[in-house]
Design a protein around this motif. Structure first.
Motif, PDB file in Angstrom:
ATOM      1  N   GLY B 321       0.330   6.631  -1.952  1.00 62.08           N
ATOM      2  CA  GLY B 321       0.883   7.413  -0.651  1.00 62.08           C
ATOM      3  C   GLY B 321       2.278   7.958  -1.298  1.00 62.08           C
ATOM      4  O   GLY B 321       2.806   8.651  -0.352  1.00 62.08           O
ATOM      5  N   ARG B 322       2.636   7.716  -2.511  1.00 61.83           N
ATOM      6  CA  ARG B 322       3.952   8.143  -3.018  1.00 61.83           C
ATOM      7  C   ARG B 322       3.713   9.570  -3.457  1.00 61.83           C
ATOM      8  O   ARG B 322       2.741  10.143  -3.913  1.00 61.83           O
ATOM      9  N   VAL B 323       4.787  10.530  -3.285  1.00 57.71           N
ATOM     10  CA  VAL B 323       4.744  11.736  -3.374  1.00 57.71           C
ATOM     11  C   VAL B 323       5.290  11.842  -4.985  1.00 57.71           C
ATOM     12  O   VAL B 323       6.101  11.028  -5.551  1.00 57.71           O
ATOM     13  N   CYS B 324       4.464  12.664  -5.722  1.00 61.71           N
ATOM     14  CA  CYS B 324       4.817  12.724  -7.243  1.00 61.71           C
ATOM     15  C   CYS B 324       4.906  14.057  -7.638  1.00 61.71           C
ATOM     16  O   CYS B 324       4.508  15.149  -6.863  1.00 61.71           O
ATOM     17  N   LEU B 336       2.205   9.024 -14.205  1.00 60.33           N
ATOM     18  CA  LEU B 336       2.728   7.606 -14.311  1.00 60.33           C
ATOM     19  C   LEU B 336       2.862   7.096 -12.961  1.00 60.33           C
ATOM     20  O   LEU B 336       2.594   5.707 -12.672  1.00 60.33           O
ATOM     21  N   MET B 337       3.187   7.978 -12.235  1.00 57.96           N
ATOM     22  CA  MET B 337       3.576   7.518 -10.597  1.00 57.96           C
ATOM     23  C   MET B 337       2.426   6.902 -10.072  1.00 57.96           C
ATOM     24  O   MET B 337       2.143   5.776  -9.457  1.00 57.96           O
ATOM     25  N   ILE B 375       2.488  19.740  -2.031  1.00 54.87           N
ATOM     26  CA  ILE B 375       2.890  18.195  -2.168  1.00 54.87           C
ATOM     27  C   ILE B 375       1.454  17.391  -2.870  1.00 54.87           C
ATOM     28  O   ILE B 375       0.567  17.487  -2.623  1.00 54.87           O
ATOM     29  N   HIS B 376       2.086  16.500  -3.927  1.00 50.01           N
ATOM     30  CA  HIS B 376       1.092  15.911  -4.427  1.00 50.01           C
ATOM     31  C   HIS B 376       1.349  14.290  -3.932  1.00 50.01           C
ATOM     32  O   HIS B 376       2.295  13.977  -3.977  1.00 50.01           O
ATOM     33  N   THR B 377       0.263  13.655  -3.462  1.00 49.49           N
ATOM     34  CA  THR B 377       0.529  12.164  -3.289  1.00 49.49           C
ATOM     35  C   THR B 377      -0.483  11.413  -3.875  1.00 49.49           C
ATOM     36  O   THR B 377      -1.798  11.780  -4.088  1.00 49.49           O
TER      37      THR B 377
END
Lengths: 539, 379
Positions: B321-324, B336-337, B375-377
């Motif tokens: 769920g983090r934005v990368c 990586l994220m 947005i990339h998650t």
């Protein structure tokens, strides 16, 4: 009279005198280094941002005790937006001095003066509009004071003024950092008469004023005051030197008066130098302990200025009087060109000082550097003084060069001279060289000491246990050195009376006669030795 | 110079006064005070009292009280006003930590219900780089904030540390007072290090990182000078140190985080003969070819978890769920994220504040920009 004391003093006596003076000097140096604290003390005070909803400009906002200020934490955050803060609501309050060790400290009158410098922290946000590199700032400043025993909320007005300053800022490389902004000199108090001071600043928006200010996060006020301990040491030095110099001066002048001739130009110059030093030594600071004397900074500058101009004039005249050429100089008038340099330099510094510190007597927030025209005027005076100083040193070095050239010429001729004449010239050369050496030594020590102090910031450590306060040692050392220098001059260059009793017995009248009619071929040095040479020559 | 001497004396006294407690019981025990950062928040009972905790008010809220050790309580009692500064500092440290790590897998998460040493989650139980950073930053923040509060006059009991003693002893009138940072460092050493004692390598690590934080604050001080001699010339020049902007400290510590030194677990640390001195140890590097960590370096001795997956034991939420950033090849890049799990891409219309201008005082005028953003998650 046969020349000055310095020629007739036996080596042993000379060494005793000089070592006594050197010990005086060392004591001064160590007194500053070991006893006195640093000359001044700094406190960085962070502004407390107060919310003013009354907009009653006569109210003072104070920080301690609580209740004098409704604090705002952040000027450009949600809090500010919530409260709809405008420029009229924000008062930056500085209460001086800041408390330490659980005690509400107070300023002592020994601390003499207070200088305030403002530093504005402006945050840089990349997405926000960039601040101009030169930001005009208008400050409504109010300075109040309170004394011990007064009610804690009763601040009396000391000065109030609306000042404009220009702040030079450059943006930092990274987002969220502070702009690199120049410091703004804010006020200078010549007298630290009261116990507590309170500074309230507002940055009003009137027309376009202050519109250029970016997101100000904090205001810092750096206050510098002279340390009480330093004043005490300094003042005790003055108290000791003042009677010493006055005493030696009286002794010197009495000896000159005892001579049957008029005092020479050099002797008058020496006396004037002594008087200038005595005004510098006069411990007027004692009066500040009971009276408010805001003019002390200006007076101090003036006293120093008078002393330096006297010293410079003295060197000039001294070198000129030892020229040993055949031109005759009529007193001070003969030096008008060179002396006018000193005069112009000192006068322009005086005018500059009056423009800055003179006006500060009425408005402590005034600064001549704050506006363009003022800066130009101030700069032009400083430049004039600089040029005058440069020309002076050219003149002086030229005269000294000529003296040395004459000395070497006379040296070669010395063996061929009659003994009295030779003695005379040897005396002149000796006196000149002695003073040259002493002066160069003093000047070199001052300059070297100053440079060392600038190069090595902070404290000097020679030993783990010895904590030498170098800056103070430098000040007291230099001060003591010039005192000792002039004391030595007064002692050593006073007329010697070693041979004059015999002279005055028989040849008083003839001496005088010849003294006032020097032959054009003779050097202008007016001493009775000259007369003797002439007599031997005519014989 | 004299301050270091007094500090040394203080440490010696400290070591003699405090009972020598056993080791290894609760690895992060010294960080209980972090809970103070939660004080003053609206939904918190602590709040009202801490905001009003004025200089004259020595009364301590029971909730704050509970987060502090006995020695810390005494310090807080002795220095009225200091609680507010410590709380402010702790909050500042948290936001700084979040700022520094916003683009990394571990983004310095804090949870509202986390208390005390668990403020940053259980990650602090592990002696990894992240923990080292947190300790250093917290310690630096206390130093910074306390020094700042001294400058504001909010803590009346900041010591004067007279640089030179007058004939009548220490004296403000005679020689003025030292810089505020000295009290900040001294206080931070007493307060932050209060819980760190023992022979354990973990204590040494904490002590070292705490000290590193303080060193970063005091070495970032910048000197400024003013000439005020005759006619304003430079015959008399007075210099002072300017407290660094906290972001600078955060950046420097982040650099040290990237180059942190791994030390040997087997470090007994104590140099022989000086067994009781708290700060008398030298940590040995894990790789014998590396240099021993300097005062400014952060030290750790355990590997960091990879922070990819949810790990309840360590309190890691994982990067789901983090934005990368698709184009970046750094730690914020999607590869990586998301730890190679892949990511989903959406096009969203984002409403943002943009082209802000600041109007003195104190209005921030922004335009509202509607932009379409990809947005990339992480999955």
């Amino acid at each position: 009279m046969a020349g000055a004391v310095v020629e007739n003093l036996s080596n042993r006596k000379l060494i005793v005198l000089i070592s006594f003076l050197l010990i005086c000097l060392l004591v001064c140096f160590l007194l500053g280094g070991l006893v006195a604290p640093a000359p001044s003390n700094v406190q960085s005070v962070l502004a407390t941002k107060c919310y003013d909803n009354s907009q009653n400009k006569s109210k003072f906002f104070y920080v301690r005790p609580n209740g004098g200020c409704d604090k705002i934490d952040d000027l450009h955050g949600p809090e500010a937006e919530e409260r709809h803060i405008t420029d009229k609501n924000v008062v930056f309050a500085f209460q001086l001095p800041i408390p330490r060790g659980g005690i509400e400290l107070d300023y002592s009158r020994w601390m003499q003066n207070l200088i305030g410098i403002l530093q504005i922290d402006v945050t840089f946000f990349k997405e926000w509009e960039l601040m101009e590199p030169r930001v005009p700032v208008t400050i409504d400043a109010r300075l109040g004071y309170r004394n011990k025993g007064d009610p804690e909320d009763e601040w009396k007005e000391y000065a109030t003024s609306t000042e404009s300053r220009t702040m030079d800022c450059s943006p930092p490389e990274r987002d969220g950092y502070l702009y690199n902004c120049s410091l703004l000199p804010l006020f200078e108090l010549g007298a630290l008469h009261h116990d507590y001071y309170l500074l309230n600043l507002r940055f009003p928006v009137i027309y376009e004023n202050n519109r250029g200010l970016g997101p100000v996060s904090d205001l810092w006020l750096v206050v510098i005051n002279q340390n009480g301990g330093f004043t005490k040491v300094w003042l005790s030095l003055k108290t000791i030197f003042f009677p010493m110099v006055v005493g030696v001066m009286i002794w010197f002048w009495r000896r000159v008066q005892l001579l049957a001739r008029q005092p020479t130009l050099l002797e008058s110059m020496l006396l004037a130098l002594g008087v200038a030093l005595s005004t510098l030594n006069l411990p007027l600071e004692y009066l500040t302990l009971s009276f408010e004397m805001p003019f002390m900074l200006l007076l101090g500058d003036m006293k120093q200025g008078i002393f330096y101009s006297m010293l410079l004039s003295f060197w000039l005249v001294f070198a000129g009087e030892h020229l040993m050429d055949d031109n005759e100089r009529k007193g001070l008038r003969g030096y008008w060109k060179q002396l006018s340099c000193v005069g112009v330099g000192c006068l322009s510094m005086f005018i500059f000082d009056m423009c800055e510190r003179g006006i500060q007597l009425r408005n402590p927030f005034y600064s001549i550097w704050a506006n363009e025209i003022g800066t130009q005027i101030a700069l032009s005076f400083v430049i004039i003084a600089g040029i005058a100083a440069g020309v002076y040193f050219l003149f002086l070095s030229y005269i000294i060069y000529r003296v040395f050239r004459n000395i070497s010429a006379k040296r070669q001729a010395l063996p061929a001279m009659a003994s009295a004449r030779r003695h005379f010239y040897e005396g002149v050369i000796y006196r000149f060289k002695f003073l040259m050496l002493a002066t160069l030594l003093c000047a070199a020590m001052t300059v070297v000491g100053f440079i060392l102090g600038q190069v090595s910031e902070g404290k000097w450590k020679w030993d783990e246990d010895i904590n030498l306060e170098y800056t103070s040692a430098f000040f007291t050392g230099v001060y003591g050195m010039w005192n000792v220098y002039i004391l030595a001059l007064l002692c050593l260059y006073s007329p010697s009376h070693k041979r004059w009793p015999s002279e005055s017995a028989g040849q008083d009248e003839t001496n005088e006669e010849i003294e006032f009619t020097p032959l054009p071929t003779e050097p202008s040095e007016l001493s009775s030795l000259t007369a003797m040479i002439k007599k031997t020559a005519t014989d | 110079m004299s301050s270091t001497r007094t500090t040394v004396v203080f440490i010696v006294v400290l070591m003699m006064v405090l009972p020598y407690l056993g080791t290894a019981k609760g690895r992060g025990r010294g960080s209980k005070w972090w809970g103070i950062a939660r004080a003053g928040e609206p939904n918190n009972l602590v709040s009202n009292s801490i905001k009003e905790n004025s200089i004259t008010n020595s009364y301590l809220d029971p909730d704050v009280h509970a987060t502090l050790r006995r020695k810390q309580r005494r310090l807080v009692r002795d220095h009225p006003g200091v609680v507010v500064a410590v709380a402010k500092g702790a909050k500042q440290a948290i936001s700084e930590c979040k700022h520094q790590f916003k683009n990394r897998r571990w983004n310095c998460p804090t949870k509202d219900f986390h208390r005390g040493r668990n403020l940053f989650g259980k990650i602090v139980d592990r002696a990894c780089r992240e923990t080292a950073f947190i300790y250093a930053l917290m310690s630096a923040a206390v130093t910074h904030s306390v020094s700042r509060a001294c400058s504001e006059g909010a803590i009346e009991s900041c010591t004067c540390d007279y640089s030179q003693r007058g004939p009548s002893g220490a004296d403000w009138e005679w020689g003025g007072c030292s810089d505020n940072i000295q009290f900040g460092v001294k206080f931070s050493r007493e307060f932050v290090d209060a819980g760190e004692k023992g022979r354990d390598i973990r204590y040494m690590m904490n002590l070292h990182n705490n000290e590193a934080g303080r060193v970063h604050v005091s070495t970032e001080m910048r000197q400024e000078c003013k000439c005020h001699g005759m006619s304003g010339s430079c015959t008399v020049r007075t210099c002072w140190m300017r407290l660094p902007f906290f972001r600078v400290v955060g950046d420097n510590l982040k650099d040290r985080f990237d180059g942190a030194s791994r030390v040997l677990i087997s470090n007994t640390g104590r140099t022989p003969g000086n067994g009781r001195k708290k700060y008398n140890y030298q940590l040995k590097p894990y790789n014998p070819e590396h240099k021993a960590p300097s005062k400014k370096d952060l030290v750790y001795y355990e590997n960091s978890p990879n922070f990819c997956e949810k790990n309840l034991k360590l309190g890691i939420a994982g990067t789901q769920g983090r934005v990368c950033n698709e184009t970046s090849i750094g730690v914020d890049g999607c590869d990586l994220m998301c730890c190679g799990r892949g990511y989903k891409t959406e096009v969203k219309e984002v409403v943002e504040r943009c082209a802000c201008t600041f109007h003195w005082c104190c209005e921030v005028k922004c335009k509202v920009c509607r932009t379409k953003k990809t947005i990339h998650t992480c999955l």
